[in-house]
Design an enzyme around this catalytic site. Sequence first.
Site, mmCIF file in Angstrom:
data_model
loop_
_atom_site.group_PDB
_atom_site.id
_atom_site.type_symbol
_atom_site.label_atom_id
_atom_site.label_comp_id
_atom_site.label_asym_id
_atom_site.label_seq_id
_atom_site.Cartn_x
_atom_site.Cartn_y
_atom_site.Cartn_z
ATOM 1 N N GLY B 335 0.835 -1.191 0.000
ATOM 2 C CA GLY B 335 0.000 0.000 0.000
ATOM 3 C C GLY B 335 0.869 1.239 0.000
ATOM 4 C CD GLU B 336 4.286 2.653 2.908
ATOM 5 O OE1 GLU B 336 5.152 3.118 2.139
ATOM 6 O OE2 GLU B 336 4.577 2.103 3.987
ATOM 7 N N GLY B 337 0.690 3.715 -1.618
ATOM 8 C CA GLY B 337 0.786 4.318 -2.946
ATOM 9 C C GLY B 337 1.963 3.770 -3.732
#
Lengths: 370, 370
Positions: B335-337
């Site tokens: 995740g996190e981008g």
Amino acid sequence: MTSTTRKSNSTAGKTVSVHGLLERTVGRITPQDQSLRQQATARIEQLTMPHWALGRLLDLAVDLAGMTRQMHPPVKRKAIVTMAGDHGVAAAGVSKYPQAVTVQMVHNFVHGGAGINAVARCCGARVVVVDMGVAGDLSALGERIVHRRVAAGTANLADGPAMSAAQALQSLTSGISLAEELAADCDVIGTGDMGIGNTTASAAIGAVLTGRPVADLTGRGTGLNDAQLAHKIQVIQQALRINHPDRRDGLDVLAKVGGFEIGGLAGLILGAAANRKPVLVDGLISTAGALLAQALCPQCTDYMIASHCGAEPGHRVMLEHLGKKPLLDLGLRLGEGTGSALAMPLVDAAVAVLTQVATFAEAAVSEANQ
Amino acid sequence: MTSTTRKSNSTAGKTVSVHGLLERTVGRITPQDQSLRQQATARIEQLTMPHWALGRLLDLAVDLAGMTRQMHPPVKRKAIVTMAGDHGVAAAGVSKYPQAVTVQMVHNFVHGGAGINAVARCCGARVVVVDMGVAGDLSALGERIVHRRVAAGTANLADGPAMSAAQALQSLTSGISLAEELAADCDVIGTGDMGIGNTTASAAIGAVLTGRPVADLTGRGTGLNDAQLAHKIQVIQQALRINHPDRRDGLDVLAKVGGFEIGGLAGLILGAAANRKPVLVDGLISTAGALLAQALCPQCTDYMIASHCGAEPGHRVMLEHLGKKPLLDLGLRLGEGTGSALAMPLVDAAVAVLTQVATFAEAAVSEANQ
């Protein structure tokens, strides 16, 4: 390997055995460094993320450390080497495009108008265009391309050997010597190809070296219809029947059913491996070169990164034989090095994660419960 | 949708219906422009390469033209929006990490030490960190993050609704208004998330909106073992049984089993689509946000680019429901981008091919035979 030796034409006045260069290069190739792989793995396991949460990007980071023997693998200076060659089998009607397109596309590369130019610009890679043996005069391009022409195209592999054993050796050593030159100012090399008819030669190489049926390796290339595809398969089957290449001898396979640019790419990969440089392998043709390199020196696969799996069905079969999982799967079937260039940013990202992400301790982040 | 309306807390002194903002935004979203898609397709068919030889990269180029209404789609200015929120369900033991990690990781983002910082640097994207509702005081970070906190974490969705309808609406409109601000100086937006427990909420959203069994959507998150995974599935099944979210009502699904950052991401996607900005969708959590956005406005999927398919099994199920094929498949589960940032170079490359490659006529290259 054959016992052929000949004088190198690039070292005038010296008697250098080019077969010696191949043997010396193969002798310099060692596996990835296990200690660096372990160090990289240990650091990654302490990064502020769940265990191995960036998956195959982290596998790539470990590979890069193992290849380069460095915890900060240098990857900034990038080159895509696009090798061009023509194929006598083009006369057998295995491509939708006339042979003249090979020369035309070399001009397009030099003028910056091809797919590889656009994609390489994006990732900051220079494009090194090499004439390995196109059927046309490119001398007017001077130093804008690298001249390693073996001959003006191969012979038709459906009628006999594509090239002599000496020519096969010359194409390999040309690739090796180019890798040696690039190693001085280049961190990562990507392979690329151009050559009308070269999916036919690549499928033939793939069929011999994987031992799989020709039909499993043969695809539509630039866009053949069903009847044209069936004809292409027959041409390759005939080539194997007439030439009976020896799958235990990479040089023989290259000579019987290969191409000058495919031999050049095999040599380039061997030279990159000997210099511990990561080498991104592009599409079907580059992967045929990689299979030849593997046949000549199995350990060189430690330095290959499979950039992508393309639309040609044989590409996946050949990648499996190499034991490589591709980074991208976008249905590419252009070659030129476009897959290599598209995967370059993942190499940068893998190194950035290995070298820039904080550990749990550095960032004061709580670790997982057991 | 519910009939809830409330005053926006970001426009002091004005009476603005935030439900009105959602409705106006949805009303502004139109499909991709067919004329630009056709123009881009026509140009690509004349480029010096076999027909559609760069496969899905060319599909992406057509999409970018259709989204932006431009034959030179602007993509240079990039932002990854990493939205953070906490989840009451973390108390149910659905993660290997303590809830405190959400706040710790926001500090890590701000200090540039997280995975997203390293990957975003590689592709030239700025990282916009948003507090959508973490369980901890982040006011000391001042303008280094965007403060849109709805509350200090959601309620435990296994015991009742995760949030009120008003909070669900607030999280959506916060995302929309952030997209409106970014639209002024940003060409491409990538989504990202941080929140301990948020794979649980995302799997619940996915199960409701795809209609598939909870077990098909639920994965190991940060690294659960078999017993912990079975427990997580039971928690989600209980949440659906207790809350009976209405799958025809995206706002109800968000309120019952969502999260503040997931609602924020849904709003961000709607806002990007209303502004005709391409939006790269990251992993499981971002894709749950994308499903909510789709439920609120099916046409907004025209502006989504699925950056990757991750290791969580639910991700592929959700992407299929969106009708999106991911660009990358690298086993990511951070995740996190990070997936959005890793796919950004492909967006650049797609535009480079569309705009920089010469046509057959321009380069005097022979076209294919029929």
